[in-house]
Scaffold this motif. Structure first.
Motif, PDB file in Angstrom:
ATOM      1  N   PHE A  35       0.843  -1.168   0.029  1.00 38.41           N
ATOM      2  CA  PHE A  35      -0.118   0.047  -0.144  1.00 38.41           C
ATOM      3  C   PHE A  35       1.047   1.283   0.103  1.00 38.41           C
ATOM      4  O   PHE A  35       0.563   2.388  -0.734  1.00 38.41           O
ATOM      5  CB  PHE A  35      -0.808   0.151   1.131  1.00 38.41           C
ATOM      6  N   ARG A  57      -7.351   3.748  -4.219  1.00 40.99           N
ATOM      7  CA  ARG A  57      -7.978   2.771  -4.713  1.00 40.99           C
ATOM      8  C   ARG A  57      -7.215   1.520  -5.090  1.00 40.99           C
ATOM      9  O   ARG A  57      -7.657   0.489  -4.568  1.00 40.99           O
ATOM     10  CB  ARG A  57      -8.990   3.171  -5.502  1.00 40.99           C
ATOM     11  N   LEU A  60      -5.421   0.048  -2.024  1.00 45.74           N
ATOM     12  CA  LEU A  60      -6.350  -0.815  -0.991  1.00 45.74           C
ATOM     13  C   LEU A  60      -6.702  -1.880  -1.660  1.00 45.74           C
ATOM     14  O   LEU A  60      -6.670  -3.036  -0.980  1.00 45.74           O
ATOM     15  CB  LEU A  60      -7.412   0.152  -0.870  1.00 45.74           C
ATOM     16  N   ALA A  64      -5.540  -5.639  -0.132  1.00 44.24           N
ATOM     17  CA  ALA A  64      -6.276  -6.603   0.399  1.00 44.24           C
ATOM     18  C   ALA A  64      -6.036  -7.863  -0.242  1.00 44.24           C
ATOM     19  O   ALA A  64      -6.097  -8.971   0.355  1.00 44.24           O
ATOM     20  CB  ALA A  64      -7.683  -5.948   0.214  1.00 44.24           C
TER      21      ALA A  64
END
Length: 94
Positions: A35, A57, A60, A64
């Motif tokens: 990140f 975005r 993220l 994940a």
């Protein structure tokens, strides 16, 4: 674990607990680093709004995905390793 679905001993439960902790911690560290690498420039520098949003975005989503993949890969690898039931014995018939 004993053959044919026996109960797990304390050492096996401890090993599983340690492995889960390692999987979560290493996955969290890798996700934070990814990140930071992807979204870091958007947080540090003044970028155009569109580029900043895309970078955040993407950071993220990639973080994940990396977290999930890392946890699964560590736990699957742990499950596949054949560990001897007694130290120093590597074959079942020894």
């Amino acid at each position: 674990m004993e053959a044919y679905g026996g109960r797990r001993g304390q050492a096996e439960r401890d090993a599983i607990t340690v492995e889960i902790g390692y999987a979560l911690c290493s996955a969290a560290f890798a996700a934070v680093v990814l990140f930071g690498a992807v979204a870091g420039p958007a947080l540090i520098f003044a970028l155009p709004d569109t580029m900043e949003q895309v970078s955040l975005r993407a950071g993220l989503v990639l973080a994940a995905v990396l977290f999930a993949v890392r946890v699964v890969s560590v736990l699957v690898r742990f499950r596949q390793t054949s560990q001897p039931s007694q130290p120093g014995r590597t074959r079942p018939d020894s």
